[in-house]
Motif scaffolding. Structure first.
Motif, short mmCIF file in Angstrom:
data_model
loop_
_atom_site.label_atom_id
_atom_site.label_comp_id
_atom_site.label_asym_id
_atom_site.label_seq_id
_atom_site.Cartn_x
_atom_site.Cartn_y
_atom_site.Cartn_z
N PHE A 111 0.85 -1.19 0.00
CA PHE A 111 0.00 0.00 0.00
C PHE A 111 0.88 1.24 0.00
O PHE A 111 2.02 1.21 0.49
CB PHE A 111 -0.93 0.02 1.23
N SER A 112 0.37 2.34 -0.50
CA SER A 112 1.12 3.60 -0.47
C SER A 112 1.27 4.06 0.97
O SER A 112 0.37 3.85 1.79
CB SER A 112 0.41 4.67 -1.30
N GLN A 170 1.15 6.96 2.12
CA GLN A 170 0.16 7.99 2.47
C GLN A 170 -1.13 7.37 2.98
O GLN A 170 -1.73 7.84 3.97
CB GLN A 170 -0.14 8.88 1.26
N LYS A 171 -1.57 6.28 2.34
CA LYS A 171 -2.79 5.61 2.78
C LYS A 171 -2.59 4.91 4.13
O LYS A 171 -3.48 4.93 4.98
CB LYS A 171 -3.24 4.60 1.73
N TRP A 187 -4.99 5.71 7.51
CA TRP A 187 -5.83 4.74 8.24
C TRP A 187 -5.30 4.47 9.64
O TRP A 187 -6.09 4.33 10.60
CB TRP A 187 -5.93 3.44 7.44
N LEU A 223 -2.48 12.82 2.50
CA LEU A 223 -3.13 11.95 1.53
C LEU A 223 -3.73 12.74 0.38
O LEU A 223 -3.60 12.35 -0.80
CB LEU A 223 -4.22 11.13 2.23
#
Length: 409
Positions: free
Chosen positions: A285-286, A288-289, A293, A398
């Motif tokens: 996953f990036s 930023q994500k 979360w 994000l």
């Protein structure tokens, strides 16, 4: 911003075995640092009883070393670039060892604070050297971030071992000071390993002055400042757990008394395991994500604590360790790797300054607020505010992605 590096790191000059030794040395330095720094939550109640301190006074045991880590990182961080990683690390480890052994010859609370100041200076030296060294042996931004998460994983393990040692010592009727003596002994071994290790050869291609002035210039850089502020918010959120959570849960009498007893250990276990898990997550996953979360989950844990009190805090606060796990090493890695390798020591020092200042001031403010309103739960309202600001920063990161045009070094 896409700087061309003016520093060549010749990793071919050392064998793979040397690189492995350097990595293990770095892991162990963070392990020992965590042994002492994250055990303060267990030590503070003993200090309050022994020296008749209030919460604000007792918090000095935490904020004094953090203040000196901050100023060591800011004023001495450039030495990792000027003197070299090896010399800076060795000097830091030597000072740390001497200060730890000196705990055995004094009893005064203010004497302990003096030794903690020396420890702070030492940590600032060897930590900036180690962070710069990670950049030297990393061939890409992803590798840098993965290594940082592994380093913080070992930090997390040290954070489990330190409080466990103190708890065992206290149950056995032995002074908590032996934790520092043990840490000093380990650091002597690490110092010997550091002196015998072969480090990557670095060569400066452009005549560039590496001094305190150049380090201060980084304070004005928007990327260095932005990442530093984000890290400061994270640290303000995390430090509330290991400094004040044991005090918050001390009066818990519900059906989960066993959980309250081991809450800090559970937090550290989840934080350590989560950091190793973070290495896997960041591959799929990036970043930023992941930041978005995980910071949301941390904020919800604190919000639930603020709204529903200690009966919920006994579950949510330890659980927050799992979500905190990947935030600090990832922000630290991305902040450092925005800059060319010749500045990694200096920028690591700037970030460390904000990290340590936040670690010093935040629990102090929580202690002051708690004393003012009469209960430590009020301090956690402040920690919830910090967690909320961190989540807002993650939303901005994000949506705007301010580093999208930067080549990660």
């Amino acid at each position: 911003m896409n700087p061309t590096s003016n520093l060549t790191v010749d990793k071919s000059s050392i064998e793979d075995a040397s690189i492995t030794r350097i990595k293990l040395l770095t892991y162990m330095m963070f392990f020992v640092f965590a042994m002492t720094s994250d055990a303060v939550g267990v030590i503070i109640p003993q200090l309050i009883e022994t020296y008749n301190l209030n919460l604000t006074q007792a918090s000095a045991f935490h904020y004094i070393p953090m203040i000196f880590i901050a100023f060591s990182g800011l004023f001495l961080g450039y030495l990792a670039d000027k003197w070299g990683r090896k010399l800076t690390i060795v000097i830091g480890l030597m000072i740390f060892s001497v200060a730890c052994f000196m705990f055995s010859v004094g009893e005064s609370f203010y004497y302990f604070l003096f030794l903690l100041a020396l420890i702070g200076i030492a940590i600032g030296l060897f930590k900036t050297g180690a962070l710069a060294l990670i950049g030297d042996i990393s061939s890409s931004g992803k590798e840098h971030t993965a290594t940082m998460n592994k380093v913080e994983g070992f930090f997390g393990v040290g954070a489990i071992v330190g409080p466990a040692i103190v708890s065992y010592l206290l149950v056995s009727g032995v002074s908590w000071k032996y934790l520092y003596i043990a840490a000093g002994a380990i650091c002597i071994l690490l110092c010997l390993v550091a002196m015998k290790s072969k480090y990557p050869v670095t060569q400066q291609h452009v005549a560039e002055k590496i001094n305190l002035k150049s380090s201060f210039k980084l304070m004005k850089d928007p990327y260095a400042l932005g990442f530093s502020l984000a890290i400061a918010l994270y640290v303000a959120t995390e430090v509330a757990i290991y400094v004040w959570m044991p005090t918050l849960l001390a009066d818990y009498t519900g059906s989960l008394v066993w959980l309250a007893t081991y809450a800090l250990t559970i937090f550290f276990v989840l934080r350590a395991s989560g950091r190793f898990l973070g290495v896997w997550m960041l591959k799929h996953f990036s970043w930023q994500k992941v930041m978005f979360w995980f910071s949301l989950a941390v904020f919800l844990c604190y919000l639930g604590t603020a709204l529903m009190g200690v009966d919920v805090a006994v579950v949510l606060l330890p659980l927050s360790g799992l979500f905190m796990s990947v935030i600090y090493p990832t922000l630290n890695s991305k902040g450092i790797s925005c800059f060319q390798k010749s500045k990694h020591g200096a920028v690591a020092g700037v970030i460390l300054f904000f990290t340590a200042v936040s670690a010093a001031i935040s629990p102090l403010l929580m202690g002051i607020v708690s004393d003012l309103f009469g209960h430590v739960s009020y301090g956690f309202y402040l920690a919830t505010f910090f967690a909320g600001l961190l989540f807002v920063a993650a939303i901005y990161n994000l949506k705007v992605d301010p580093t999208q045009h930067i080549k990660i070094n």
